[in-house]
Design a protein around this motif. Structure first.
Motif, PDB file in Angstrom:
ATOM      1  N   LEU A 102       0.748  -1.281   0.175  1.00 27.34           N
ATOM      2  CA  LEU A 102       0.518  -0.080   0.222  1.00 27.34           C
ATOM      3  C   LEU A 102       0.854   1.269  -0.289  1.00 27.34           C
ATOM      4  CD1 LEU A 102      -2.678   1.100   0.225  1.00 27.34           C
ATOM      5  CD2 LEU A 102      -2.295   0.823   2.861  1.00 27.34           C
ATOM      6  N   ALA A 103       1.955   0.407   0.835  1.00 27.69           N
ATOM      7  CA  ALA A 103       2.651   2.470   1.063  1.00 27.69           C
ATOM      8  C   ALA A 103       3.991   2.689  -0.304  1.00 27.69           C
ATOM      9  CB  ALA A 103       3.528   2.473   2.449  1.00 27.69           C
ATOM     10  N   GLU A 104       4.134   1.147  -0.856  1.00 26.68           N
ATOM     11  CA  GLU A 104       4.710   1.515  -1.843  1.00 26.68           C
ATOM     12  C   GLU A 104       3.582   2.193  -3.408  1.00 26.68           C
ATOM     13  OE1 GLU A 104       6.770  -2.111  -3.478  1.00 26.68           O
ATOM     14  OE2 GLU A 104       5.959  -1.540  -5.550  1.00 26.68           O
ATOM     15  N   ARG A 105       3.027   2.098  -3.363  1.00 34.18           N
ATOM     16  CA  ARG A 105       1.667   2.225  -4.083  1.00 34.18           C
ATOM     17  C   ARG A 105       1.074   4.014  -4.427  1.00 34.18           C
ATOM     18  NH1 ARG A 105      -0.654  -1.599  -7.327  1.00 34.18           N
ATOM     19  NH2 ARG A 105       1.701  -2.499  -6.977  1.00 34.18           N
ATOM     20  N   ALA A 106       0.850   4.230  -2.627  1.00 30.22           N
ATOM     21  CA  ALA A 106       0.848   5.382  -2.577  1.00 30.22           C
ATOM     22  C   ALA A 106       1.658   6.720  -3.214  1.00 30.22           C
ATOM     23  CB  ALA A 106       0.316   6.021  -1.427  1.00 30.22           C
ATOM     24  N   ARG A 107       2.987   5.933  -2.605  1.00 32.35           N
ATOM     25  CA  ARG A 107       4.365   6.452  -3.606  1.00 32.35           C
ATOM     26  C   ARG A 107       4.419   6.960  -4.807  1.00 32.35           C
ATOM     27  NH1 ARG A 107       7.034   3.516   0.336  1.00 32.35           N
ATOM     28  NH2 ARG A 107       7.330   4.392   2.533  1.00 32.35           N
ATOM     29  N   GLU A 108       4.046   6.444  -5.924  1.00 40.42           N
ATOM     30  CA  GLU A 108       4.030   6.012  -6.378  1.00 40.42           C
ATOM     31  C   GLU A 108       3.059   7.070  -7.895  1.00 40.42           C
ATOM     32  OE1 GLU A 108       3.871   1.671  -8.065  1.00 40.42           O
ATOM     33  OE2 GLU A 108       3.260   2.407 -10.558  1.00 40.42           O
ATOM     34  N   LEU A 109       1.392   6.073  -6.945  1.00 40.77           N
ATOM     35  CA  LEU A 109       0.283   7.085  -7.659  1.00 40.77           C
ATOM     36  C   LEU A 109      -0.288   8.146  -6.963  1.00 40.77           C
ATOM     37  CD1 LEU A 109      -1.696   3.885  -8.085  1.00 40.77           C
ATOM     38  CD2 LEU A 109      -0.248   5.169  -9.628  1.00 40.77           C
ATOM     39  N   GLY A 110       0.177   8.476  -5.497  1.00 41.07           N
ATOM     40  CA  GLY A 110      -0.121   9.814  -4.946  1.00 41.07           C
ATOM     41  C   GLY A 110      -1.764   9.114  -3.617  1.00 41.07           C
ATOM     42  N   VAL A 111      -2.220   8.373  -4.506  1.00 43.36           N
ATOM     43  CA  VAL A 111      -3.158   7.735  -3.283  1.00 43.36           C
ATOM     44  C   VAL A 111      -2.978   6.506  -4.037  1.00 43.36           C
ATOM     45  CG1 VAL A 111      -5.573   8.093  -4.450  1.00 43.36           C
ATOM     46  CG2 VAL A 111      -5.327   7.950  -2.365  1.00 43.36           C
ATOM     47  N   ALA A 112      -3.705   5.211  -2.768  1.00 46.04           N
ATOM     48  CA  ALA A 112      -3.746   3.708  -2.983  1.00 46.04           C
ATOM     49  C   ALA A 112      -4.508   3.433  -1.801  1.00 46.04           C
ATOM     50  CB  ALA A 112      -2.446   3.488  -3.147  1.00 46.04           C
ATOM     51  N   THR A 113      -5.615   2.680  -2.292  1.00 47.56           N
ATOM     52  CA  THR A 113      -6.408   2.253  -1.258  1.00 47.56           C
ATOM     53  C   THR A 113      -5.971   0.619  -0.217  1.00 47.56           C
ATOM     54  OG1 THR A 113      -8.076   1.173  -2.557  1.00 47.56           O
ATOM     55  CG2 THR A 113      -8.075   3.670  -1.903  1.00 47.56           C
ATOM     56  N   LEU A 114      -6.631   0.223   0.003  1.00 48.41           N
ATOM     57  CA  LEU A 114      -6.490  -1.316   1.065  1.00 48.41           C
ATOM     58  C   LEU A 114      -7.621  -1.535   1.637  1.00 48.41           C
ATOM     59  CD1 LEU A 114      -4.803  -3.696   1.527  1.00 48.41           C
ATOM     60  CD2 LEU A 114      -3.905  -2.706   3.783  1.00 48.41           C
ATOM     61  N   VAL A 115      -8.182  -2.630   0.764  1.00 49.40           N
ATOM     62  CA  VAL A 115      -9.472  -3.131   0.641  1.00 49.40           C
ATOM     63  C   VAL A 115      -9.168  -4.760   1.720  1.00 49.40           C
ATOM     64  CG1 VAL A 115     -10.675  -4.564   0.369  1.00 49.40           C
ATOM     65  CG2 VAL A 115     -10.488  -2.400  -1.205  1.00 49.40           C
ATOM     66  N   ILE A 116      -9.081  -4.710   3.372  1.00 54.62           N
ATOM     67  CA  ILE A 116      -9.490  -6.588   3.534  1.00 54.62           C
ATOM     68  C   ILE A 116     -10.595  -6.801   3.926  1.00 54.62           C
ATOM     69  CG2 ILE A 116      -8.706  -7.069   5.543  1.00 54.62           C
ATOM     70  CD1 ILE A 116      -6.729  -4.927   5.979  1.00 54.62           C
TER      71      ILE A 116
END
Ligand code: NDP
Ligand code: PYC
Length: 338
Positions: A102-116
């Motif tokens: 999630l952290a890696e994706r948020a840094r790449e895209l600006g925002v990212a979500t984790l659905v559990i």
């Protein structure tokens, strides 16, 4: 009468809680992750989500309402929506698996979500928020619970106590974090009043007839109230929609129906959103972290405190001095190993 007390270091308490969960049949992965959030609660003086929760976890295992050995599974299609299937286990191990991606994706895209999805949930959300603020991200987490709160203007339990947590990273300082139930108090607080034989404050709950009550037993059997009247009721409904309906998981009324009673931990999902302040502010004037400090200074300058300040002060103390438990609490922990 004052009870005798016992002081345990954080490492000693962690080892004991892991042992209890392993003894109850949890895999090492599940026991470690679940113990970590419970010990964090006790360490930070959040009694409503500390060691008192162990008994409920064990009851949920014994009732067959949680998978104690399931291995969470991550699905990543390289989009902004990551998904971890907790496979019926408690939520912390699922979060631990998803958080770095999630952290890696948020840094790449600006925002990212984790659905559990498909997790059993009992825990406070700030440990997850702090994991993300420690990685330099702003974050928001929400989840339903089970029907226990009447919508504003109603009298029947329908919404959950639906927590909402947010964090902002502060370089070289503890992050700004708040985390609260959208009911006027967490259900765990009412349960602690019931155990202590004390009354709850006025305005927290109604009895089964919809009349105001200060009796914790009546409150637990009746309906709790949302915080902030219609405002809390609407925010709680939003949490049902985003972290129940939208992610294809149970809402609080569905979770209660599935669970059959209010004494076990409910099964539902959770939604975590991570933001990169650098990405969002790119090309705009000012450094977002410096500007945030200006805001925090202004809050503190009025004599107000920041949320989590009490918690971090308690953490500093217990990390130095250990956690003090009553002899009743110690006996209860030992009894889980027999
Ligand atoms: P509290 O009312 O105890 O605290 C809410 C937040 O407000 C904390 O961040 C707290 O910081 C902050 N705060 C309190 N007083 C002040 C103040 N005077 N000035 C500034 N900030 C302040 O929380 P709740 O009882 O509503 O919730 C407790 C926990 O229960 C949460 O961690 C939540 O995640 C959990 N919960 C979990 C649920 C689930 O389904 N998993 C359901 C409902 C709740 P501080 O800690 O420093 O005092
Ligand atoms: O304290 O309201 C609460 C709660 C519900 C589920 C976990 N904590």
């Amino acid at each position: 009468m004052t009870q005798e007390t016992n002081t345990l270091s954080i490492d000693e308490l962690s080892a004991l809680v892991v042992k209890i969960f392993t003894h109850a049949g949890m895999s090492d992965q599940q026991a470690q992750a679940t113990a970590k959030v419970i010990v964090s609660g006790e360490r930070d003086g959040c009694k409503s989500h500390g060691i008192y929760r162990i008994e409920g976890c064990l009851r949920t295992i014994a009732a067959g309402k949680v998978e104690p050995r399931a291995e969470p599974e991550l699905t990543d299609d390289r989009s902004a929506v990551l998904r971890v299937d907790a496979k019926g286990a408690f939520s912390p191990a699922a979060f631990a698996l998803g958080a770095p991606v999630l952290a890696e994706r948020a840094r790449e895209l600006g925002v990212a979500t984790l659905v559990i999805n498909s997790c059993t949930h009992f825990s406070a959300l700030w440990p997850e928020i702090e994991t993300l603020t420690d990685m330099g991200l702003a974050a928001l987490a929400i989840c339903p619970s089970y029907a226990s709160v009447a919508p504003h203007g109603g009298k029947e339990p329908l919404l959950g106590t639906n927590p909402l947590a947010f964090g902002w990273p502060r370089p070289a300082k503890h992050p700004y974090v708040f985390d609260f139930a959208t009911s006027i108090a967490a259900r765990g607080e009412i349960e602690l009043h019931r155990r202590a034989g004390t009354q709850i404050p006025e305005g927290w709950a109604m009895d089964v007839n919809g009349e105001p009550t200060i009796d914790p037993e009546e409150a637990l059997a009746g309906a709790m109230l949302p915080f902030g009247a219609h405002k809390g009721s609407a925010i709680s409904t939003m949490i049902e929609l985003l972290s129940g309906v939208m992610i294809g998981d149970m809402t609080s009324p569905e979770a209660l129906e599935n669970l059959g009673n209010t004494t076990l931990s409910p099964h539902h999902g959770e939604l975590i959103i991570a933001f990169s302040p650098e990405k969002f502010s790119a090309g705009r004037p000012g450094n977002p972290f410096d500007r945030a400090e200006t805001l925090f200074d202004a809050i503190l300058g009025q004599g107000a405190r920041l949320p989590s300040q009490r918690r971090f002060a308690m953490r500093d103390k217990t990390m130095r001095e250990g956690v003090t438990l009553t002899s009743d609490e110690m006996q209860s922990l030992q009894s889980f190993l027999s």
